[in-house]
Design a protein around this motif. Sequence first.
Motif, PDB file in Angstrom:
ATOM      1  N   TYR A  17       0.835  -1.195   0.000  1.00  0.00           N
ATOM      2  CA  TYR A  17       0.000   0.000   0.000  1.00  0.00           C
ATOM      3  C   TYR A  17       0.879   1.258   0.000  1.00  0.00           C
ATOM      4  O   TYR A  17       1.885   1.332   0.704  1.00  0.00           O
ATOM      5  CB  TYR A  17      -0.919   0.013   1.229  1.00  0.00           C
ATOM      6  N   PHE A  18       0.440   2.229  -0.789  1.00  0.00           N
ATOM      7  CA  PHE A  18       1.086   3.546  -0.878  1.00  0.00           C
ATOM      8  C   PHE A  18      -0.003   4.611  -0.879  1.00  0.00           C
ATOM      9  O   PHE A  18      -1.143   4.361  -1.313  1.00  0.00           O
ATOM     10  CB  PHE A  18       1.932   3.663  -2.152  1.00  0.00           C
ATOM     11  N   GLY A  19       0.383   5.773  -0.380  1.00  0.00           N
ATOM     12  CA  GLY A  19      -0.564   6.882  -0.376  1.00  0.00           C
ATOM     13  C   GLY A  19      -0.721   7.482  -1.771  1.00  0.00           C
ATOM     14  O   GLY A  19       0.264   7.724  -2.477  1.00  0.00           O
ATOM     15  N   ALA A  20      -1.953   7.739  -2.168  1.00  0.00           N
ATOM     16  CA  ALA A  20      -2.219   8.299  -3.507  1.00  0.00           C
ATOM     17  C   ALA A  20      -1.914   9.786  -3.562  1.00  0.00           C
ATOM     18  O   ALA A  20      -1.528  10.312  -4.610  1.00  0.00           O
ATOM     19  CB  ALA A  20      -3.673   8.052  -3.900  1.00  0.00           C
ATOM     20  N   GLY A  21      -2.052  10.471  -2.450  1.00  0.00           N
ATOM     21  CA  GLY A  21      -1.809  11.912  -2.439  1.00  0.00           C
ATOM     22  C   GLY A  21      -2.872  12.658  -3.241  1.00  0.00           C
ATOM     23  O   GLY A  21      -4.052  12.284  -3.264  1.00  0.00           O
ATOM     24  N   ALA A  22      -2.446  13.706  -3.932  1.00  0.00           N
ATOM     25  CA  ALA A  22      -3.382  14.516  -4.724  1.00  0.00           C
ATOM     26  C   ALA A  22      -3.502  14.029  -6.165  1.00  0.00           C
ATOM     27  O   ALA A  22      -4.288  14.566  -6.935  1.00  0.00           O
ATOM     28  CB  ALA A  22      -2.940  15.973  -4.710  1.00  0.00           C
ATOM     29  N   MET A  23      -2.733  13.028  -6.550  1.00  0.00           N
ATOM     30  CA  MET A  23      -2.764  12.531  -7.923  1.00  0.00           C
ATOM     31  C   MET A  23      -3.985  11.652  -8.150  1.00  0.00           C
ATOM     32  O   MET A  23      -4.458  10.959  -7.235  1.00  0.00           O
ATOM     33  CB  MET A  23      -1.487  11.740  -8.232  1.00  0.00           C
ATOM     34  N   GLU A  24      -4.455  11.683  -9.386  1.00  0.00           N
ATOM     35  CA  GLU A  24      -5.568  10.834  -9.786  1.00  0.00           C
ATOM     36  C   GLU A  24      -4.997   9.551 -10.408  1.00  0.00           C
ATOM     37  O   GLU A  24      -4.496   9.559 -11.530  1.00  0.00           O
ATOM     38  CB  GLU A  24      -6.466  11.557 -10.786  1.00  0.00           C
ATOM     39  N   ILE A  25      -5.070   8.502  -9.653  1.00  0.00           N
ATOM     40  CA  ILE A  25      -4.502   7.231 -10.077  1.00  0.00           C
ATOM     41  C   ILE A  25      -5.629   6.198 -10.123  1.00  0.00           C
ATOM     42  O   ILE A  25      -6.428   6.083  -9.183  1.00  0.00           O
ATOM     43  CB  ILE A  25      -3.386   6.772  -9.118  1.00  0.00           C
ATOM     44  N   ALA A  26      -5.681   5.466 -11.214  1.00  0.00           N
ATOM     45  CA  ALA A  26      -6.702   4.442 -11.390  1.00  0.00           C
ATOM     46  C   ALA A  26      -6.037   3.072 -11.435  1.00  0.00           C
ATOM     47  O   ALA A  26      -4.818   2.943 -11.614  1.00  0.00           O
ATOM     48  CB  ALA A  26      -7.511   4.689 -12.660  1.00  0.00           C
ATOM     49  N   GLN A  27      -6.861   2.064 -11.284  1.00  0.00           N
ATOM     50  CA  GLN A  27      -6.356   0.698 -11.338  1.00  0.00           C
ATOM     51  C   GLN A  27      -5.833   0.382 -12.737  1.00  0.00           C
ATOM     52  O   GLN A  27      -6.473   0.667 -13.740  1.00  0.00           O
ATOM     53  CB  GLN A  27      -7.464  -0.296 -10.961  1.00  0.00           C
ATOM     54  N   GLY A  28      -4.630  -0.230 -12.816  1.00  0.00           N
ATOM     55  CA  GLY A  28      -4.012  -0.551 -14.092  1.00  0.00           C
ATOM     56  C   GLY A  28      -2.920   0.413 -14.506  1.00  0.00           C
ATOM     57  O   GLY A  28      -2.211   0.144 -15.485  1.00  0.00           O
ATOM     58  N   ASP A  29      -2.744   1.537 -13.794  1.00  0.00           N
ATOM     59  CA  ASP A  29      -1.699   2.500 -14.137  1.00  0.00           C
ATOM     60  C   ASP A  29      -0.343   2.014 -13.641  1.00  0.00           C
ATOM     61  O   ASP A  29      -0.246   1.219 -12.697  1.00  0.00           O
ATOM     62  CB  ASP A  29      -2.007   3.869 -13.531  1.00  0.00           C
ATOM     63  N   ASP A  30       0.725   2.520 -14.271  1.00  0.00           N
ATOM     64  CA  ASP A  30       2.100   2.271 -13.849  1.00  0.00           C
ATOM     65  C   ASP A  30       2.601   3.480 -13.076  1.00  0.00           C
ATOM     66  O   ASP A  30       2.405   4.629 -13.526  1.00  0.00           O
ATOM     67  CB  ASP A  30       2.995   1.991 -15.049  1.00  0.00           C
ATOM     68  N   VAL A  31       3.259   3.220 -11.939  1.00  0.00           N
ATOM     69  CA  VAL A  31       3.717   4.311 -11.073  1.00  0.00           C
ATOM     70  C   VAL A  31       5.164   4.060 -10.672  1.00  0.00           C
ATOM     71  O   VAL A  31       5.675   2.946 -10.756  1.00  0.00           O
ATOM     72  CB  VAL A  31       2.827   4.436  -9.821  1.00  0.00           C
ATOM     73  N   ILE A  32       5.794   5.141 -10.223  1.00  0.00           N
ATOM     74  CA  ILE A  32       7.146   5.089  -9.667  1.00  0.00           C
ATOM     75  C   ILE A  32       7.041   5.413  -8.185  1.00  0.00           C
ATOM     76  O   ILE A  32       6.509   6.476  -7.815  1.00  0.00           O
ATOM     77  CB  ILE A  32       8.093   6.074 -10.373  1.00  0.00           C
ATOM     78  N   VAL A  33       7.536   4.494  -7.319  1.00  0.00           N
ATOM     79  CA  VAL A  33       7.427   4.668  -5.880  1.00  0.00           C
ATOM     80  C   VAL A  33       8.799   4.455  -5.254  1.00  0.00           C
ATOM     81  O   VAL A  33       9.705   3.866  -5.852  1.00  0.00           O
ATOM     82  CB  VAL A  33       6.411   3.675  -5.270  1.00  0.00           C
ATOM     83  N   GLU A  34       8.933   4.941  -4.026  1.00  0.00           N
ATOM     84  CA  GLU A  34      10.168   4.782  -3.266  1.00  0.00           C
ATOM     85  C   GLU A  34       9.973   3.664  -2.235  1.00  0.00           C
ATOM     86  O   GLU A  34       9.043   3.705  -1.415  1.00  0.00           O
ATOM     87  CB  GLU A  34      10.520   6.083  -2.555  1.00  0.00           C
ATOM     88  N   THR A  35      10.845   2.659  -2.272  1.00  0.00           N
ATOM     89  CA  THR A  35      10.754   1.514  -1.372  1.00  0.00           C
ATOM     90  C   THR A  35      12.043   1.387  -0.571  1.00  0.00           C
ATOM     91  O   THR A  35      12.969   2.192  -0.708  1.00  0.00           O
ATOM     92  CB  THR A  35      10.498   0.222  -2.174  1.00  0.00           C
ATOM     93  N   ALA A  36      12.095   0.363   0.267  1.00  0.00           N
ATOM     94  CA  ALA A  36      13.297   0.113   1.058  1.00  0.00           C
ATOM     95  C   ALA A  36      14.469  -0.306   0.182  1.00  0.00           C
ATOM     96  O   ALA A  36      15.629  -0.123   0.565  1.00  0.00           O
ATOM     97  CB  ALA A  36      13.013  -0.960   2.106  1.00  0.00           C
ATOM     98  N   ARG A  37      14.218  -0.836  -0.997  1.00  0.00           N
ATOM     99  CA  ARG A  37      15.286  -1.252  -1.902  1.00  0.00           C
ATOM    100  C   ARG A  37      15.708  -0.137  -2.850  1.00  0.00           C
ATOM    101  O   ARG A  37      16.613  -0.311  -3.637  1.00  0.00           O
ATOM    102  CB  ARG A  37      14.847  -2.461  -2.725  1.00  0.00           C
ATOM    103  N   GLY A  38      14.976   0.980  -2.806  1.00  0.00           N
ATOM    104  CA  GLY A  38      15.268   2.087  -3.713  1.00  0.00           C
ATOM    105  C   GLY A  38      14.056   2.441  -4.550  1.00  0.00           C
ATOM    106  O   GLY A  38      12.916   2.091  -4.224  1.00  0.00           O
ATOM    107  N   THR A  39      14.285   3.130  -5.656  1.00  0.00           N
ATOM    108  CA  THR A  39      13.202   3.519  -6.558  1.00  0.00           C
ATOM    109  C   THR A  39      12.772   2.307  -7.375  1.00  0.00           C
ATOM    110  O   THR A  39      13.598   1.613  -7.966  1.00  0.00           O
ATOM    111  CB  THR A  39      13.652   4.646  -7.496  1.00  0.00           C
ATOM    112  N   GLU A  40      11.447   2.067  -7.397  1.00  0.00           N
ATOM    113  CA  GLU A  40      10.912   0.888  -8.064  1.00  0.00           C
ATOM    114  C   GLU A  40       9.785   1.279  -9.022  1.00  0.00           C
ATOM    115  O   GLU A  40       9.089   2.294  -8.824  1.00  0.00           O
ATOM    116  CB  GLU A  40      10.385  -0.118  -7.045  1.00  0.00           C
ATOM    117  N   PHE A  41       9.638   0.453 -10.048  1.00  0.00           N
ATOM    118  CA  PHE A  41       8.568   0.599 -11.032  1.00  0.00           C
ATOM    119  C   PHE A  41       7.501  -0.439 -10.711  1.00  0.00           C
ATOM    120  O   PHE A  41       7.786  -1.638 -10.657  1.00  0.00           O
ATOM    121  CB  PHE A  41       9.126   0.396 -12.447  1.00  0.00           C
ATOM    122  N   GLY A  42       6.253   0.039 -10.477  1.00  0.00           N
ATOM    123  CA  GLY A  42       5.178  -0.873 -10.085  1.00  0.00           C
ATOM    124  C   GLY A  42       3.914  -0.667 -10.887  1.00  0.00           C
ATOM    125  O   GLY A  42       3.765   0.306 -11.629  1.00  0.00           O
TER     126      GLY A  42
END
Length: 394
Positions: A17-42
């Motif tokens: 789980y990640f916070g959506a913030g003010a962005m409009e994100i729908a199911q099926g989109d690709d996002v860039i998030v920060e994890t414990a291993r570094g920057t990841e593509f999800g």
Amino acid sequence: MQTVIGVRFKQAGKIYYFGAGAMEIAQGDDVIVETARGTEFGHVALGPREVEDAEVTLPLKSVERKATDEDRAQVAENRAKEKEAFRICEEKIAARELPMKLVGVEYTFDVSKIIFYFTADGRIDFRELVKDLAAVFRTRIELRQIGVRDEAKMLGGIGCCGRPLCCATFLGDFVPVSIRMAKEQNLSLNPTKISGICGRLMCCLKYENDVYCERRREQSALRKAQSPHPGSRVATMEGDGKVISINAQRRSATILLDDSRTIVASWEDIVEQEEDLSDVAALAAIAMLQNETGEPSGERPYKRNGHGREERKERSGRGDGERRKKGARAENEGLPKRRGDRFEKGGRPHKDARGGRHASHDRSSRREDGRPRPHRNSAKPQEGHHEGRPPQEE
């Protein structure tokens, strides 16, 4: 309550789980998030939703941005690099002669770390291998040992049902599977039939286990028709027989009839018979009598009189009155009756405290036929006589 989205980094990986913030994100989109291993593509597997604070691991990280075409091209380039890294790592493992099997290689999105997944029977000392790989790739190296179930999840394959493996297609996490689940579903306990390609129990045993357990609880509560016990005698529409096995799911039983036929009948059409214990009771009574009397035969040597006491039966062929009198006279002149009386060595009875002999031990000096008894301790036996024995009549 917090608004979160569920992101998955692999096809059948765990959802984070990640916070959506003010962005409009729908199911099926690709996002860039920060994890414990570094920057990841999800990939967004769950759209924005409200969840309780207890279900979220704090602090909750937010999505950095949506993925662009350049990000997707970077991911494709990393996938090509993973194949080359896999080949190089296998060469280094063979050079070091390490007992390990390389399963997969994974690059992080920003190429800040390379993760090598391998399997082995025990602990492996791969410190020299890490140095060799770091000298080649010039980045952080991580070697992670995984189990056989994780290996099947990464490699994929076709199961015994003919479909792709559940763990490689949609299972996000492994659940515990026990042999009891196979027993509850009345499945064969043959390991080759209930094990997957990983060698462990199939994950699909868990799918219907809850339904079987709930059905069993309902049957226990209703008790409309009790299941017969295996090995019991039952009566059916086609005759009497013995229960061989039962099927709890179909509520039926396999019965071997007395005429050697085998049928399958439902529990409602079966009447369980009570065992005839008359023969068993008779055998038990005979055994008890044998234990009490100590004789192997079933005849009781004692009979009870009208007062409840036991009397010994008269034996047949006892003899007439003269023989009984003769036996009584011989008994009076024989061995001592009392328990404490015994003879000393030499045939003499013990003396009592007053120095005299017991009356019961006093032997007569003459025989029944009137002849005198010889002395046992005589110094010289008579001619023709044996010591301590009377002369034989010619």
